[in-house]
Write an enzyme that holds these catalytic residues in place. Sequence first.
Site, PDB file in Angstrom:
ATOM      1  N   ASP A 198       0.834  -1.200   0.000  1.00 47.87           N
ATOM      2  CA  ASP A 198       0.000   0.000   0.000  1.00 47.87           C
ATOM      3  C   ASP A 198       0.878   1.262   0.000  1.00 47.87           C
ATOM      4  O   ASP A 198       0.633   2.205  -0.756  1.00 47.87           O
ATOM      5  CB  ASP A 198      -0.892  -0.060   1.255  1.00 47.87           C
ATOM      6  CG  ASP A 198      -1.616   1.232   1.527  1.00 47.87           C
ATOM      7  OD1 ASP A 198      -2.533   1.544   0.749  1.00 47.87           O
ATOM      8  OD2 ASP A 198      -1.259   1.934   2.496  1.00 47.87           O
ATOM      9  N   LYS A 218       1.454   4.252  -2.998  1.00 51.84           N
ATOM     10  CA  LYS A 218       1.381   5.699  -2.795  1.00 51.84           C
ATOM     11  C   LYS A 218       2.666   6.367  -3.264  1.00 51.84           C
ATOM     12  O   LYS A 218       2.625   7.460  -3.865  1.00 51.84           O
ATOM     13  CB  LYS A 218       1.124   6.017  -1.321  1.00 51.84           C
ATOM     14  CG  LYS A 218      -0.279   5.597  -0.881  1.00 51.84           C
ATOM     15  CD  LYS A 218      -0.443   5.692   0.617  1.00 51.84           C
ATOM     16  CE  LYS A 218      -1.851   5.278   1.032  1.00 51.84           C
ATOM     17  NZ  LYS A 218      -1.965   5.066   2.480  1.00 51.84           N
TER      18      LYS A 218
END
Length: 826
Positions: free
Chosen positions: A684, A688
């Site tokens: 995750d 980003k």
Amino acid sequence: MSAQAGWIVRKFGGSSVANAECIERAARLIAAEPAPRQAIVVSAARGVTDALFDLVSRAERQDQEAASRLEALGDRHRTMASALLASREARDTFERDLAADLRNIADILHATAIVRAASHSVRELVAGYGELWSSRLIASALRERLDCNITWLDAREIVTIRPGELGPVVVWPRARAALAERLDPDYTGVVLVPGYVASDETGVQTTLGRNGSDYSASIFGALLHAQRIEIWTDVDGVLSADPRLVPDARIVPTLSYHEAVELAYFGARVIHPQTMAPAIEHGIPICIRNSFAPESPGTIIGATIDAEGAVKGITSIDRIALLNLEGTGMIGVPGTAHRLFGALHDAGVSVVLISQASSEHSICFAVPEGDIERAETAVRRAFDAELREGQIESLGATRGHSILAVVGEGMAGVPGVAARLFGALGGAGVNVRAIAQGSSERNISAVIDGRETTRALRAVHAGFYLSPHTLSIGVIGPGRVGATFLTQLASQAERLRAERHLDLRVRGIATSRRMLLDGRSVSLDGWSDALARDGADCDLDRFADHVQSDQLPHAVIIDCTADRAVAQRYADWLARGIHVITPNKKANSGSFGYYEQLVRQRRASRVHYLYETTVGAGLPIIQTLRDLRETGDEIHSVEGILSGTLAWLFNLFDGSRPFSDILREARERGYTEPDPRDDLTGGDVASKLVILARELGLRIGLDDVEVESLVPAPLLGLDADSFLDRFAAYDAAMAERHAVAAAAGDVLRYVARLDAGGSASVGLERVPASHPFARIALTDNVVRFVTGRYHENPLIVQGPGAGPDVTAAGVFADLLRLGTYLGASL
Ligand code: ASP
Ligand code: MG
């Protein structure tokens, strides 16, 4: 006229007197009117006129059923009478008159059957009985309910008509004299008048033509010098467009006579222009009211022009043919138009639109499609010589058009109305074939392809009637973030509409399985029940079609899922002109080619793609980065803590509690993904970082990020629960890392790093306790930008970087940003 108070004429249409219940409603409206002098003009009960015409046709065919159908009409009225009239005597009188009429009609039908043909006057004679019955019935009903004079006035004895070229013409002097004879000038109370019926000059009963009761109302308005005429019908008033085609159509509160005439001509459901003539001549206002919703103010048609809103209505006529006469021989030759339209007149063709360029090289005109052959033949005959000799090159004729017209007196002298009209048509991709605007500027008409009528009407309606900042919104994935966003939107929507003229309409909500669509807008309290109750199977193609409605200026889809398949659709949506807003990281961190495509599309068209919440939830990280870059700052590095979950875990982890224990608590509090490994692998965070890197212009993907996963390889294949059980075995190793760091005065932080050269990594690091990354709280995210301008002292953005509230607010802020891009002033 006497010194008496003025008259009010109120006409109740067929649906307003359709049955006993409707008549009761009308009686209440009559009783409630304080004006002491009312003339009530009534239509036949709904369907009765049609039934009477049908009887005559049946008789002509010698259809045996005619008799029983006539009987049924009698029964229908007897039933109404017994429901409405308490007095035996009143019922008897009504029934006696009715029986006499039925016998008359039966005789006429009998005679018709013998000769197997009915003349026009026979037909008209029979057709008018419905009004006699309804008006007598209502007169008797009112006598039982109202405590004032009630007089039934026989319209046949007052209104004498003769045929005119444009329809029946009233013989006014006779009408005035007849009324004066039959109505005391000082009369107060209610007068009941059967609409539609009249007499011809020989005294035979006839009618004013279909829908003639409006004309009756207008005639009696003029005869009585009424203060106003009310037309009580079953709609709320005159609408700005046909609501079947334009769901956003609204009631037009006021119209001038001219506007009403123009709209009526173009088929809006107003009263017929001709029927208004007597009222117009006497300057009597006409109010259109709804018997079934008397509380709504309706539409007032009057002599005054109200300047508010240049355009009052938008209408269309279908099945139009366009003819074009072209040739150099017409230039400068007087009389061509005269010959052309003379020929059309002789052929009985009515021309609905004319357009001639000032070069006089061609004249283009429109006629109803049914007249195309007649028109063509007539014109060819008239210009036979010129066509043969080549002075006129061609006569072209095409079918399948429609005329769209915008109407409003306020357009006169107001610049920009035409621009708005053609801008809206152009924006909807509608081609204009011919244009006409009279010098009164009351009407602009455009001939378009008939298949595009609905789209054109909606686009033009939106252009004139809606705020240019009306957004049609579709929300996909109303989970925690999506649902919170909807709640936030609901709480601000009214204020934004009132104060900012930003009309945010959620018109569709979709989950992976179901979707809820609404033509106007989904009610934001109770959407989840409605979705469960009325939702259809989810079909994202249909969803997008619905959200991007022709009737609204802008469409945006907000994707609150984490779904790759949904993200895969952005390209299509953007290509169609649908804006996209999303916290979903999949599109921007997936294949570079796809990302580039989205950026290209965004730049090529005026469509917006906003995704501030893909990094740091509502924190202004993407925007900050973009501002730095676009203002020419040189970005050396971007570093930070980009996972609220990992931030929380390492903020709490001080060695006193096993790490797996803290993880378990985080999961129970809902701080982690359902499977906490989705946070712990670092994927995750890497996503980003990729999004930020691409924002910097770096061509990198997830594979280019060096990732330290906190999930031990042996635990990758387990289910989530067994993972948590077995993860405890690694607590000692984690405690050891903490102890080593603590001994040096450092803390552990899961950090993402990127430099301008494109090297990107995420992993667990030791950070000095004095470092900004060490001093964050709870689920804070923090990003540090080291740039040419922010060098000695880097730019830091810090704050809560996870959670439905802040993420939803970030999505909402993107939506408002979109609003400002579209011109709203926030
Ligand atoms: N009853 C007549 C018709 O249906 C007249 C009217 O209702 O206005 O045409
Ligand atoms: Mg009618």
